[in-house]
Design an enzyme around this catalytic site. Structure first.
Site, PDB file in Angstrom:
ATOM      1  N   ASN A  59     -18.691  44.191  16.161  1.00  0.00           N
ATOM      2  CA  ASN A  59     -18.158  44.747  17.410  1.00  0.00           C
ATOM      3  C   ASN A  59     -17.641  43.579  18.245  1.00  0.00           C
ATOM      4  O   ASN A  59     -18.422  42.840  18.840  1.00  0.00           O
ATOM      5  CB  ASN A  59     -19.269  45.503  18.143  1.00  0.00           C
ATOM      6  CG  ASN A  59     -18.824  45.986  19.510  1.00  0.00           C
ATOM      7  OD1 ASN A  59     -17.635  45.997  19.825  1.00  0.00           O
ATOM      8  ND2 ASN A  59     -19.787  46.387  20.331  1.00  0.00           N
TER       9      ASN A  59
ATOM     10  N   LYS B  10     -15.945  43.640  20.943  1.00  0.00           N
ATOM     11  CA  LYS B  10     -15.933  43.915  22.395  1.00  0.00           C
ATOM     12  C   LYS B  10     -14.593  43.477  23.009  1.00  0.00           C
ATOM     13  O   LYS B  10     -13.566  43.568  22.356  1.00  0.00           O
ATOM     14  CB  LYS B  10     -17.132  43.248  23.081  1.00  0.00           C
ATOM     15  CG  LYS B  10     -18.448  43.555  22.373  1.00  0.00           C
ATOM     16  CD  LYS B  10     -19.658  43.198  23.181  1.00  0.00           C
ATOM     17  CE  LYS B  10     -20.904  43.398  22.346  1.00  0.00           C
ATOM     18  NZ  LYS B  10     -22.142  43.326  23.099  1.00  0.00           N
TER      19      LYS B  10
ATOM     20  N   GLU C 263     -23.093  49.540  26.564  1.00  0.00           N
ATOM     21  CA  GLU C 263     -22.222  49.014  27.627  1.00  0.00           C
ATOM     22  C   GLU C 263     -21.367  50.131  28.213  1.00  0.00           C
ATOM     23  O   GLU C 263     -21.087  50.144  29.417  1.00  0.00           O
ATOM     24  CB  GLU C 263     -21.371  47.854  27.085  1.00  0.00           C
ATOM     25  CG  GLU C 263     -22.235  46.612  26.894  1.00  0.00           C
ATOM     26  CD  GLU C 263     -21.778  45.671  25.801  1.00  0.00           C
ATOM     27  OE1 GLU C 263     -20.622  45.770  25.346  1.00  0.00           O
ATOM     28  OE2 GLU C 263     -22.595  44.832  25.368  1.00  0.00           O
TER      29      GLU C 263
ATOM     30  N   GLY D 279     -27.046  41.213  23.162  1.00  0.00           N
ATOM     31  CA  GLY D 279     -26.471  40.049  23.818  1.00  0.00           C
ATOM     32  C   GLY D 279     -27.489  39.162  24.501  1.00  0.00           C
ATOM     33  O   GLY D 279     -27.132  38.277  25.278  1.00  0.00           O
TER      34      GLY D 279
ATOM     35  N   HIS E  77     -21.793  53.276  23.028  1.00  0.00           N
ATOM     36  CA  HIS E  77     -22.390  51.934  23.128  1.00  0.00           C
ATOM     37  C   HIS E  77     -23.082  51.797  24.489  1.00  0.00           C
ATOM     38  O   HIS E  77     -22.610  52.343  25.489  1.00  0.00           O
ATOM     39  CB  HIS E  77     -21.302  50.874  22.963  1.00  0.00           C
ATOM     40  CG  HIS E  77     -21.859  49.498  22.788  1.00  0.00           C
ATOM     41  ND1 HIS E  77     -22.305  48.748  23.846  1.00  0.00           N
ATOM     42  CD2 HIS E  77     -22.068  48.757  21.684  1.00  0.00           C
ATOM     43  CE1 HIS E  77     -22.759  47.588  23.397  1.00  0.00           C
ATOM     44  NE2 HIS E  77     -22.633  47.567  22.087  1.00  0.00           N
TER      45      HIS E  77
ATOM     46  N   SER F 213     -28.710  41.439  18.902  1.00  0.00           N
ATOM     47  CA  SER F 213     -28.957  40.043  18.511  1.00  0.00           C
ATOM     48  C   SER F 213     -29.267  39.908  17.025  1.00  0.00           C
ATOM     49  O   SER F 213     -30.125  39.102  16.635  1.00  0.00           O
ATOM     50  CB  SER F 213     -30.059  39.432  19.383  1.00  0.00           C
ATOM     51  OG  SER F 213     -29.668  39.464  20.752  1.00  0.00           O
TER      52      SER F 213
ATOM     53  N   GLU G 159     -29.730  50.592  18.939  1.00  0.00           N
ATOM     54  CA  GLU G 159     -29.499  49.339  19.656  1.00  0.00           C
ATOM     55  C   GLU G 159     -30.361  49.306  20.916  1.00  0.00           C
ATOM     56  O   GLU G 159     -29.945  49.816  21.967  1.00  0.00           O
ATOM     57  CB  GLU G 159     -28.022  49.233  20.061  1.00  0.00           C
ATOM     58  CG  GLU G 159     -27.060  49.263  18.895  1.00  0.00           C
ATOM     59  CD  GLU G 159     -25.791  48.495  19.227  1.00  0.00           C
ATOM     60  OE1 GLU G 159     -25.507  47.526  18.517  1.00  0.00           O
ATOM     61  OE2 GLU G 159     -25.119  48.837  20.200  1.00  0.00           O
TER      62      GLU G 159
HETATM   63  C1  PEP Z   1     -23.546  45.124  20.246  1.00  0.00           C
HETATM   64  O1  PEP Z   1     -22.755  44.870  21.127  1.00  0.00           O
HETATM   65  O2  PEP Z   1     -23.498  46.233  19.675  1.00  0.00           O
HETATM   66  C2  PEP Z   1     -24.538  44.114  19.887  1.00  0.00           C
HETATM   67  C3  PEP Z   1     -25.503  44.454  19.092  1.00  0.00           C
HETATM   68  O3  PEP Z   1     -24.362  42.872  20.443  1.00  0.00           O
HETATM   69  P1  PEP Z   1     -25.193  41.532  20.041  1.00  0.00           P
HETATM   70  O4  PEP Z   1     -25.207  41.471  18.529  1.00  0.00           O
HETATM   71  O5  PEP Z   1     -24.425  40.413  20.654  1.00  0.00           O
HETATM   72  O6  PEP Z   1     -26.562  41.695  20.586  1.00  0.00           O
END
Ligand code: PEP
Length: 255
Positions: free
Chosen positions: A12, A14, A100, A176, A98, A215, A170
């Protein structure tokens, strides 16, 4: 993960990357994973780069995902993009709900469901994101929150369509932040999600892929993937470098 399910990793990206940068990253990812046979890999560039990246990847093993969509097909919805337009641009998947989108743009469970159903109608495979906040985890509400999100997202989706759905667990506190869920924490929620789906579609649940996101990195992918119900990853930060994403895919699909 169970042998019945092919591992699936989606990067992803972003809000990152010009068209040229996205093409370069996509090309490096494709070249890095082209010899791998037993894994599915996708990348999710920004809207502006989708068509160019899909064209670049059309003959290779890596597919393209969008990061969001709207639920209507056409009309006076300034700024929105329909799932059929994403399919037309070459996408095979679309990330929906997501955290976000939920946290920064007020996206509600009902909208996630409308988007998932619209994506399925357009022939796309939705990657539906669910996960609890740190406050919800600390209050012992993880399963309740995830259950509500899964149930709402899958409302009125029939069993045949459910076959094409991917769920991404998630935990918001892991996205992040550099702090991933432990394999045991991930497995507990993945198993719960699969049981919940088995309650409504027992034949589909063992085949449905549940990705972990939060992460995920080259050095924790293997341990997460060793869990029975972890079938892949939705990867943010570690997907912005081809070197780390390819290493993560190799580590994660090696178990
Ligand atoms: C994501 O944005 O779906 C995500 C898992 O980000 P990160 O891997 O940076 O934690």
């Amino acid at each position: 993960m169970a042998a019945a399910r092919r591992p699936f990793f989606c990067g992803n990206w972003k809000l990152n990357g010009s068209i040229a940068e996205s093409l370069a990253l996509a090309t490096d990812v494709r070249n890095g994973v082209s010899s791998l046979r037993d894994v599915d890999v996708a990348v999710a560039p920004s809207f502006t780069a989708l068509y160019a990246v899909a064209k670049r990847l059309e003959d290779g093993p890596v597919t393209v995902a969008a990061q969001d969509c709207f639920w209507e097909e056409k009309g006076a919805f300034t700024g929105e993009v329909a799932p059929s337009q994403l399919a037309d641009a070459g996408c095979k998947h679309v990330i929906i709900g997501h955290s976000e989108r939920r946290q920064l743009f007020g996206e509600l469970d009902a909208a996630v469901n409308l988007k998932a159903r619209a994506a399925l109608r357009a022939g796309l495979a939705p990657i539906i994101c669910v996960g609890e906040t740190l406050a919800e985890r600390d209050a012992g509400e993880t399963m309740g929150r995830v259950q509500a999100q899964v149930d709402a997202a899958l409302t009125d989706i029939d069993h045949a369509s459910l076959e094409r759905v991917v769920i991404a667990y998630e935990p918001v506190w892991a996205i992040g932040t550099g702090r991933n869920a432990t394999p045991a924490q991930a497995q507990e929620v993945h198993h719960f999600i699969r049981s919940r789906i088995a309650g409504r579609a027992p034949a589909v649940a063992p085949r449905l892929r549940i990705l972990y996101g939060g992460s995920m990195k080259p050095d924790n992918a293997r341990a997460l993937m060793a869990e029975a119900d972890v079938d892949g990853g939705l990867v943010g930060g570690a997907s912005l470098s081809a070197e780390s994403f390819v290493r993560l895919v190799k580590e994660g699909s090696a178990t």
